[in-house]
Design a protein around this motif. Sequence first.
Motif, PDB file in Angstrom:
ATOM      1  N   UNK A   1       1.048  -0.934   0.318  1.00  0.00           N
ATOM      2  CA  UNK A   1      -0.068  -0.354   0.098  1.00  0.00           C
ATOM      3  C   UNK A   1       1.283   1.289   0.277  1.00  0.00           C
ATOM      4  N   UNK A   2       2.414   1.102   0.015  1.00  0.00           N
ATOM      5  CA  UNK A   2       2.754   2.186   0.580  1.00  0.00           C
ATOM      6  C   UNK A   2       2.901   3.190  -1.406  1.00  0.00           C
ATOM      7  N   UNK A   3       3.595   4.193  -0.872  1.00  0.00           N
ATOM      8  CA  UNK A   3       3.276   4.728  -1.999  1.00  0.00           C
ATOM      9  C   UNK A   3       1.733   5.189  -3.465  1.00  0.00           C
ATOM     10  N   UNK A   4       0.685   4.661  -2.588  1.00  0.00           N
ATOM     11  CA  UNK A   4      -0.846   4.980  -3.403  1.00  0.00           C
ATOM     12  C   UNK A   4      -1.208   5.896  -2.381  1.00  0.00           C
ATOM     13  N   UNK A   5      -1.023   6.373  -2.416  1.00  0.00           N
ATOM     14  CA  UNK A   5      -1.063   8.361  -1.921  1.00  0.00           C
ATOM     15  C   UNK A   5      -2.513   7.874  -1.544  1.00  0.00           C
ATOM     16  N   UNK A   6      -3.621   8.785  -2.039  1.00  0.00           N
ATOM     17  CA  UNK A   6      -5.506   9.185  -1.165  1.00  0.00           C
ATOM     18  C   UNK A   6      -5.623   7.576  -1.442  1.00  0.00           C
TER      19      UNK A   6
ATOM     20  N   UNK B   1      -6.062   5.287   1.560  1.00  0.00           N
ATOM     21  CA  UNK B   1      -7.166   5.289   2.774  1.00  0.00           C
ATOM     22  C   UNK B   1      -8.941   4.098   3.085  1.00  0.00           C
ATOM     23  N   UNK B   2      -9.301   4.647   1.348  1.00  0.00           N
ATOM     24  CA  UNK B   2     -10.038   3.514   0.938  1.00  0.00           C
ATOM     25  C   UNK B   2      -9.108   2.109   0.955  1.00  0.00           C
ATOM     26  N   UNK B   3      -7.896   2.278   0.256  1.00  0.00           N
ATOM     27  CA  UNK B   3      -8.161   0.386   0.206  1.00  0.00           C
ATOM     28  C   UNK B   3      -7.786  -0.472   1.940  1.00  0.00           C
ATOM     29  N   UNK B   4      -7.574   0.480   2.695  1.00  0.00           N
ATOM     30  CA  UNK B   4      -7.289   0.374   4.033  1.00  0.00           C
ATOM     31  C   UNK B   4      -8.372  -0.439   4.504  1.00  0.00           C
TER      32      UNK B   4
ATOM     33  N   UNK C   1      -0.411   0.138  -9.835  1.00  0.00           N
ATOM     34  CA  UNK C   1      -0.216  -0.948  -8.869  1.00  0.00           C
ATOM     35  C   UNK C   1      -1.033  -0.223  -7.731  1.00  0.00           C
ATOM     36  N   UNK C   2      -1.755   1.600  -7.867  1.00  0.00           N
ATOM     37  CA  UNK C   2      -2.350   1.417  -6.890  1.00  0.00           C
ATOM     38  C   UNK C   2      -4.094   1.608  -7.449  1.00  0.00           C
ATOM     39  N   UNK C   3      -4.101   1.772  -8.813  1.00  0.00           N
ATOM     40  CA  UNK C   3      -4.711   2.240  -9.645  1.00  0.00           C
ATOM     41  C   UNK C   3      -5.613   0.391  -9.472  1.00  0.00           C
ATOM     42  N   UNK C   4      -4.851  -0.165  -9.680  1.00  0.00           N
ATOM     43  CA  UNK C   4      -5.724  -1.600  -9.433  1.00  0.00           C
ATOM     44  C   UNK C   4      -5.850  -2.433  -8.416  1.00  0.00           C
ATOM     45  N   UNK C   5      -5.482  -1.585  -7.205  1.00  0.00           N
ATOM     46  CA  UNK C   5      -5.907  -2.700  -5.865  1.00  0.00           C
ATOM     47  C   UNK C   5      -7.209  -1.558  -5.371  1.00  0.00           C
ATOM     48  N   UNK C   6      -6.909  -0.539  -6.111  1.00  0.00           N
ATOM     49  CA  UNK C   6      -8.303   0.115  -5.548  1.00  0.00           C
ATOM     50  C   UNK C   6      -9.606   0.025  -6.483  1.00  0.00           C
ATOM     51  N   UNK C   7      -9.399  -0.959  -7.845  1.00  0.00           N
ATOM     52  CA  UNK C   7     -10.071  -0.976  -8.376  1.00  0.00           C
ATOM     53  C   UNK C   7     -10.936  -2.523  -8.008  1.00  0.00           C
TER      54      UNK C   7
END
Length: 234
Positions: A95-100, A103-106, A128-134
């Motif tokens: 989750x490091x480096x995924x920005x805002x 918070x939602x990923x957590x 990576x961040x958008x992939x995990x977000x979706x």
Amino acid sequence: MDTFSQFLPLAAFPLTVPIFAGFWFLGLTYGIYMNVSGFSFWYPMLMSITIFAGSMEFVTVNLLLGAFNPLQAFVMALMINARHLFYGISMLDKYRGTGWKQCYLIFGMCDESFSINYTADIPEGVDKGWFMFFVTLLNQFYWFFGSTLGGVLGSFIHFNTEGLDFVLTALFVVIFLEQWLKDKDHTSSILGIVLSLLCLIAFGADDFMIPSMIAIAGVLTLLRKPLEKGGETA
């Protein structure tokens, strides 16, 4: 791959299709259960947004119907979802480096989202961040859609729904069996069964849940090192 396409859930969606099948059906059952328990469809809809913890949402039905006991609700929620503490530790680096989005990923991390995001090979060129977000967003939407639809359809269901609350028991039985089949060492599972039965005898059917959870957590904590060594040699 251009920047805009990185934001699309196309890369995440195929991995979440199996989750859709399970979440939609279980969420539908939960929504119907809420409705036949006397709650409007707003309740499962809002709880799927704010709580998003399937087993805890089923338990919440009984908490809402019972006497006001915030301490019991807090301890119950903590014990049922305690495994997420370990999920969170495992995901610190990912989750490091995924920005805002972090918070939602957590907030939205459930068993299924954790499993996909922790093990998935993210396609080259996809952020990576958008992939995990979706992945997380789609999984929550599946549950939200199923539970809301169940809450609405529950008003039109006229067959006998007695025993529908057994779906929660069935959910935990399936989780237990899946864990049993996956682990070679069944010591933890056997301890859980024995301690639960002892607490059932000691405290009765209405009050054994929290003592048994505390007992299981305490005993497994004390036996953690022997159990870990046994798992390594198994």
